[in-house]
Motif scaffolding. Structure first.
Motif, PDB file in Angstrom:
ATOM      1  N   ILE A   1      54.045  58.020 -24.389  1.00 42.55           N
ATOM      2  CA  ILE A   1      52.628  57.368 -23.606  1.00 42.55           C
ATOM      3  C   ILE A   1      52.103  56.351 -23.785  1.00 42.55           C
ATOM      4  O   ILE A   1      51.795  55.319 -23.343  1.00 42.55           O
ATOM      5  N   TRP A   2      51.572  56.237 -25.455  1.00 44.06           N
ATOM      6  CA  TRP A   2      50.998  54.986 -25.431  1.00 44.06           C
ATOM      7  C   TRP A   2      51.522  53.540 -25.348  1.00 44.06           C
ATOM      8  O   TRP A   2      51.094  52.777 -24.566  1.00 44.06           O
ATOM      9  N   ILE A   3      53.044  53.450 -25.719  1.00 42.36           N
ATOM     10  CA  ILE A   3      53.753  52.641 -25.572  1.00 42.36           C
ATOM     11  C   ILE A   3      53.984  52.142 -23.743  1.00 42.36           C
ATOM     12  O   ILE A   3      54.398  51.063 -22.637  1.00 42.36           O
ATOM     13  N   TYR A   4      53.903  53.412 -22.655  1.00 43.89           N
ATOM     14  CA  TYR A   4      53.903  53.551 -21.321  1.00 43.89           C
ATOM     15  C   TYR A   4      52.539  52.943 -20.937  1.00 43.89           C
ATOM     16  O   TYR A   4      52.640  51.925 -19.862  1.00 43.89           O
ATOM     17  N   VAL A   5      52.131  53.219 -21.530  1.00 42.08           N
ATOM     18  CA  VAL A   5      50.674  52.871 -20.950  1.00 42.08           C
ATOM     19  C   VAL A   5      50.559  50.846 -21.161  1.00 42.08           C
ATOM     20  O   VAL A   5      49.746  50.192 -20.376  1.00 42.08           O
ATOM     21  N   GLU A   6      50.864  50.716 -21.997  1.00 44.21           N
ATOM     22  CA  GLU A   6      50.585  49.458 -22.650  1.00 44.21           C
ATOM     23  C   GLU A   6      51.516  48.650 -21.872  1.00 44.21           C
ATOM     24  O   GLU A   6      51.078  47.831 -21.504  1.00 44.21           O
ATOM     25  N   VAL A   7      52.491  49.112 -21.758  1.00 44.96           N
ATOM     26  CA  VAL A   7      53.652  48.033 -20.989  1.00 44.96           C
ATOM     27  C   VAL A   7      53.097  47.832 -19.475  1.00 44.96           C
ATOM     28  O   VAL A   7      53.124  46.859 -18.898  1.00 44.96           O
ATOM     29  N   ALA A   8      52.645  48.922 -18.960  1.00 44.56           N
ATOM     30  CA  ALA A   8      52.098  49.366 -17.728  1.00 44.56           C
ATOM     31  C   ALA A   8      50.869  47.994 -17.941  1.00 44.56           C
ATOM     32  O   ALA A   8      50.423  47.678 -16.373  1.00 44.56           O
ATOM     33  N   ILE A   9      49.824  48.046 -18.655  1.00 40.10           N
ATOM     34  CA  ILE A   9      49.007  47.378 -18.321  1.00 40.10           C
ATOM     35  C   ILE A   9      48.955  45.841 -18.907  1.00 40.10           C
ATOM     36  O   ILE A   9      48.418  45.122 -17.856  1.00 40.10           O
ATOM     37  N   MET A  10      50.132  45.838 -19.777  1.00 42.53           N
ATOM     38  CA  MET A  10      50.001  44.725 -20.265  1.00 42.53           C
ATOM     39  C   MET A  10      50.883  43.712 -19.667  1.00 42.53           C
ATOM     40  O   MET A  10      52.009  43.790 -19.889  1.00 42.53           O
ATOM     41  N   PRO A  11      50.491  42.173 -19.528  1.00 41.20           N
ATOM     42  CA  PRO A  11      51.869  41.522 -19.075  1.00 41.20           C
ATOM     43  C   PRO A  11      52.923  41.070 -19.901  1.00 41.20           C
ATOM     44  O   PRO A  11      52.505  41.388 -21.311  1.00 41.20           O
ATOM     45  N   GLY A  12      54.220  40.276 -19.651  1.00 39.25           N
ATOM     46  CA  GLY A  12      54.983  39.726 -21.248  1.00 39.25           C
ATOM     47  C   GLY A  12      55.264  41.083 -21.524  1.00 39.25           C
ATOM     48  O   GLY A  12      55.617  42.962 -21.125  1.00 39.25           O
ATOM     49  N   TYR A  13      56.070  40.674 -22.180  1.00 39.22           N
ATOM     50  CA  TYR A  13      56.749  41.738 -23.335  1.00 39.22           C
ATOM     51  C   TYR A  13      56.991  41.840 -24.750  1.00 39.22           C
ATOM     52  O   TYR A  13      57.168  40.384 -25.023  1.00 39.22           O
ATOM     53  N   SER A  14      56.991  42.452 -25.604  1.00 38.95           N
ATOM     54  CA  SER A  14      57.401  42.172 -26.907  1.00 38.95           C
ATOM     55  C   SER A  14      58.635  43.516 -27.684  1.00 38.95           C
ATOM     56  O   SER A  14      58.464  44.654 -26.686  1.00 38.95           O
ATOM     57  N   TRP A  15      59.218  42.976 -28.364  1.00 39.08           N
ATOM     58  CA  TRP A  15      59.958  43.657 -29.277  1.00 39.08           C
ATOM     59  C   TRP A  15      59.465  44.504 -29.644  1.00 39.08           C
ATOM     60  O   TRP A  15      60.200  45.990 -30.194  1.00 39.08           O
ATOM     61  N   LEU A  16      58.472  44.817 -29.812  1.00 38.31           N
ATOM     62  CA  LEU A  16      57.429  45.775 -31.152  1.00 38.31           C
ATOM     63  C   LEU A  16      57.368  47.036 -29.993  1.00 38.31           C
ATOM     64  O   LEU A  16      58.037  48.303 -30.287  1.00 38.31           O
ATOM     65  N   GLN A  17      57.404  46.819 -28.182  1.00 40.60           N
ATOM     66  CA  GLN A  17      57.156  47.976 -27.400  1.00 40.60           C
ATOM     67  C   GLN A  17      58.772  48.746 -27.313  1.00 40.60           C
ATOM     68  O   GLN A  17      58.505  50.266 -27.468  1.00 40.60           O
TER      69      GLN A  17
END
Length: 149
Positions: A95-111
């Motif tokens: 859930i944390w990662i899903y929300v992070e991806v939804a809120i933050m622009p861009g992408y990190s391999w850590l996600q």
């Protein structure tokens, strides 16, 4: 005998993944709060509800890191509720990662890394409870009562 070995290996893999997730969440949370977002500019927060890294850092530290740590302790201590705590912690991380991806622009391999470890944690916890049939249940393992129920 082979079933016991498989479930024991799966249990140890689950412990390693859970400890990794706990250490990462605690370290990340501390870094976000006390190291001003670990060097990330505030612009990575996008148009989301946060204007600084303090609140997300506290959530990562306390909620994600806390449940991961509780799950790790439960697994190592062989609490009867260990697999439930592991599933809760894995689901929380996803859930944390899903929300992070939804809120933050861009992408990190850590996600991707933490999404995969969260799914792995959930899968192993489900497998060891017998919900997924490819790993034998942990019925033959001694379980200690959990102080948390």
């Amino acid at each position: 005998m082979a079933e016991h070995r498989i479930s024991n290996i799966a249990r140890w893999v689950l412990i390693v993944v859970t400890v990794f997730n706990a250490v990462s969440a605690i370290g990340g949370g501390i870094g976000l709060v006390f190291a001003n977002g670990l060097g990330m500019p505030a612009s990575v927060l996008g148009d989301g509800p946060f204007t600084s890294f303090v609140v997300p850092g506290l959530i990562l530290l306390a909620v994600v890191g806390g449940t991961q740590t509780l799950a790790a302790v439960a697994l190592i201590a062989r609490w009867a509720s260990a697999l439930v705590w592991s599933a809760v912690a894995g689901f929380g991380l996803v859930i944390w990662i899903y929300v992070e991806v939804a809120i933050m622009p861009g992408y990190s391999w850590l996600q991707t890394l933490y999404f995969v470890t969260g799914i792995a944690q959930l899968t192993l916890a489900f497998a060891l409870t017998g919900i997924l049939a490819w790993v034998p249940r942990l019925d033959n393992q001694p379980a200690h009562p959990s102080p948390l129920g």
